[in-house]
Design a protein around this motif. Structure first.
Motif, PDB file in Angstrom:
ATOM      1  N   SER A  91       0.821  -1.175   0.103  1.00  0.00           N
ATOM      2  CA  SER A  91       0.009  -0.006   0.088  1.00  0.00           C
ATOM      3  C   SER A  91       0.794   1.299   0.123  1.00  0.00           C
ATOM      4  O   SER A  91       0.550   2.199  -0.874  1.00  0.00           O
ATOM      5  N   LEU A  92       1.920   1.139   0.912  1.00  0.00           N
ATOM      6  CA  LEU A  92       2.792   2.416   1.123  1.00  0.00           C
ATOM      7  C   LEU A  92       3.605   2.715  -0.444  1.00  0.00           C
ATOM      8  O   LEU A  92       3.578   3.682  -0.917  1.00  0.00           O
ATOM      9  N   HIS A  93       4.023   1.524  -0.983  1.00  0.00           N
ATOM     10  CA  HIS A  93       4.747   1.527  -2.307  1.00  0.00           C
ATOM     11  C   HIS A  93       3.841   2.358  -3.257  1.00  0.00           C
ATOM     12  O   HIS A  93       4.225   3.037  -4.019  1.00  0.00           O
ATOM     13  N   HIS A  94       2.668   1.890  -3.560  1.00  0.00           N
ATOM     14  CA  HIS A  94       1.666   2.226  -4.149  1.00  0.00           C
ATOM     15  C   HIS A  94       1.185   3.854  -4.011  1.00  0.00           C
ATOM     16  O   HIS A  94       1.187   4.466  -5.031  1.00  0.00           O
ATOM     17  N   ALA A  95       1.028   4.168  -2.871  1.00  0.00           N
ATOM     18  CA  ALA A  95       0.825   5.514  -2.509  1.00  0.00           C
ATOM     19  C   ALA A  95       2.142   6.475  -2.929  1.00  0.00           C
ATOM     20  O   ALA A  95       1.819   7.495  -3.463  1.00  0.00           O
TER      21      ALA A  95
END
Length: 157
Positions: A91-95
């Motif tokens: 999730s953090l990578h995509h954000a």
């Protein structure tokens, strides 16, 4: 040309292409906001990896049979694998990627709007305009940087 009430020598005066009807300062602030968000996501990702590494090392020290024979390097690699596959890390990578892409969109839109104005200021100043020295003794380049810092009054908008 526009100039702030209290000019910052690195950014003022700002040349405006002939026929230009838009202010780029709000767009630049949006770019900076997106990049700050991207950096924040990257920092959170790194802190998550650090927590996962510390967790595995603590398990190895306590004698967990899965980790007790692993070297420090093996524990680091295993922690990285576990963390990368976690929902939070994904999730953090995509954000982070989304924020970087959004910043690029804002920059591209600003450059496109400037090209529609019929003048490309990136090639340098128009010598007929006789740009004077910028406060602080530097000569103005006639080029508006991508990371324009607004004044305190402009930041409050």
């Amino acid at each position: 040309m526009i100039a702030a009430a209290e000019p910052d020598p690195g950014y003022w005066p700002v040349p405006i292409p002939r026929g230009y009807r838009h202010c780029d300062l709000p767009w630049n602030e949006m770019v900076r906001s997106c990049l700050r968000e991207s950096e924040h996501c990257r920092q959170r990702w790194q802190s998550g990896l650090k927590r996962e590494t510390l967790r595995l090392r603590a398990l190895a020290r306590s004698g967990d049979p899965r980790y007790r024979k692993m070297t420090e390097r093996d524990l680091d690699i295993t922690a990285l694998w576990y963390w990368r596959l976690s929902v939070a890390a994904k999730s953090l990578h995509h954000a982070e990627k989304r924020a970087q892409d959004q910043a690029k969109v804002y920059l591209d839109l600003t450059e496109y709007r400037r090209s529609l104005a019929g003048s490309d200021v990136s090639v340098g100043p128009d010598r007929s305009s006789r740009l004077g020295p910028v406060p602080g003794g530097r000569q103005s380049s006639g080029v508006m940087p991508r990371s324009v810092r607004p004044t305190a009054a402009a930041a409050g908008r």
